[in-house]
Design a protein around this motif. Structure first.
Motif: not given
Length: 336
Positions: A99-104, A120-123, A128-130, A166-167
């Motif tokens: 997830a870090t790829w998308f969080r950054e 991407g985080l949704e998929r 993480e990243g919420a 993502t709940g």
């Protein structure tokens, strides 16, 4: 040969690019082809459309094995957006993707990159990243007239959808306490039909004795949670007069409906008098049958007349039935 086909991916003709891509996909993956595609992907002197064509050809050929190589492009601002999209393109090929790829990328100055990071985080299906997503959406939650250049509503709405799908209910419930992030958090929570969400919103409502705006906003979210989308019976369909009421095509109760009903009934009397008429409108927009709610000492006739949007046949006939009741001075038991 394959080298010539790879070169065609950078041709200015979209038809040639498409035909070359189809031929490469038909021939299948091999190490030499991977090297050629990767070279085109990384070559900053090539036109952007050619590099993008190479990225998605590479992804289709090598699937999840290609994600690590695509991640090498995240340092290139010209194609970062497309690399993120290709990595998360297929949900069945996300194993091992951090997830870090998308969080950054949520902090990227390019709004197109930020949008792909949220999607991407949704998929990935991760919460993480919420926190960052709520902050990002809150910063962009402005009327269209106030939006800056290269900004629009896609990012905040994608954020709300990602939070809901993502709940991330725990993070959203905690964010309700922050007035700057409240709108986004409640928009996401009202899409989550979970008992934990209803309980959490009920606790917030119970503790909001001195904050009338918070009470109104929380009750509005609960009103949206009153129903859920019903299962289509494969018979009902659009007619000559489409039903555009929303927020669901077929309203249906769910396991949390009785609890939501009790919270709305108890909270209505605690609203400021000026807010009660507004809340009746919210009930109507969410197609809640007001005649089935116990709203304290409210006169059912006044309730029906105050509500600007009829929600059902029951609601439409309520004024007639109540005005003819024996308790009315003019009613006479419905005679006349």
């Amino acid at each position: 040969g394959e080298d010539a086909l790879v070169d065609q991916l950078a041709h200015r003709s979209a038809v040639r690019r498409r035909e070359a891509q189809w031929e490469l996909l038909k021939r299948g993956a091999n190490p030499k082809l991977a090297e050629g595609l990767f070279g085109l992907m990384k070559d900053g002197s090539q036109p952007l459309f050619g590099r993008v064509a190479a990225i998605f050809t590479f992804k289709q050929l090598f699937g999840p094995k290609g994600n690590t190589y695509l991640a090498e492009l995240l340092g290139d601002e010209a194609v970062r957006e497309f690399a993120l999209r290709a990595i998360a393109d297929r949900k069945g090929e996300l194993e091992g993707v951090p997830a870090t790829w998308f969080r950054e990328a949520l902090r990227d100055p390019n709004p197109r990159v930020r949008l792909q990071a949220v999607i991407g985080l949704e998929r990935l299906g991760t919460t993480e990243g919420a926190e960052e997503i709520i902050t990002l959406a809150s910063a962009g939650w402005e009327p269209r007239a106030k939006l800056g250049k290269d900004e629009d509503h896609r990012i905040p709405h994608a954020c709300v959808r990602a939070l809901a799908r993502t709940g991330a209910w725990e993070v959203c419930l905690a964010a309700v306490a922050d007035p700057q992030r409240r709108t986004v958090a409640l928009r996401a929570l009202q899409r989550m039909h979970r008992d934990e969400v209803v309980d959490g919103l009920a606790r917030i409502l119970a503790g909001a004795e001195s904050d009338s705006a918070l009470r109104f906003d929380v009750m509005s979210a609960l009103a949206r949670l009153y129903h859920t989308e019903g299962e289509w019976d494969k018979k009902a369909w659009w007619g000559t007069r489409p039903d555009d009421r929303g927020p669901y095509f077929i309203v249906a109760d769910w396991s949390g409906t009785p609890k939501v009903k009790r919270v709305l009934e108890s909270g209505f009397g605690r609203l400021a008098k000026a807010d009660r008429a507004r809340m009746l409108e919210v009930f109507a927009k969410n197609r809640i049958e007001i005649s089935k709610l116990t709203l304290g000492d409210q006169d059912p006739l006044q309730v029906a007349l105050m509500t600007p949007v009829p929600v059902s046949y029951t609601h439409l006939t309520l004024p007639t039935k109540e005005s003819r009741g024996s308790g009315r001075g003019w009613g006479g038991g419905g005679g006349g």
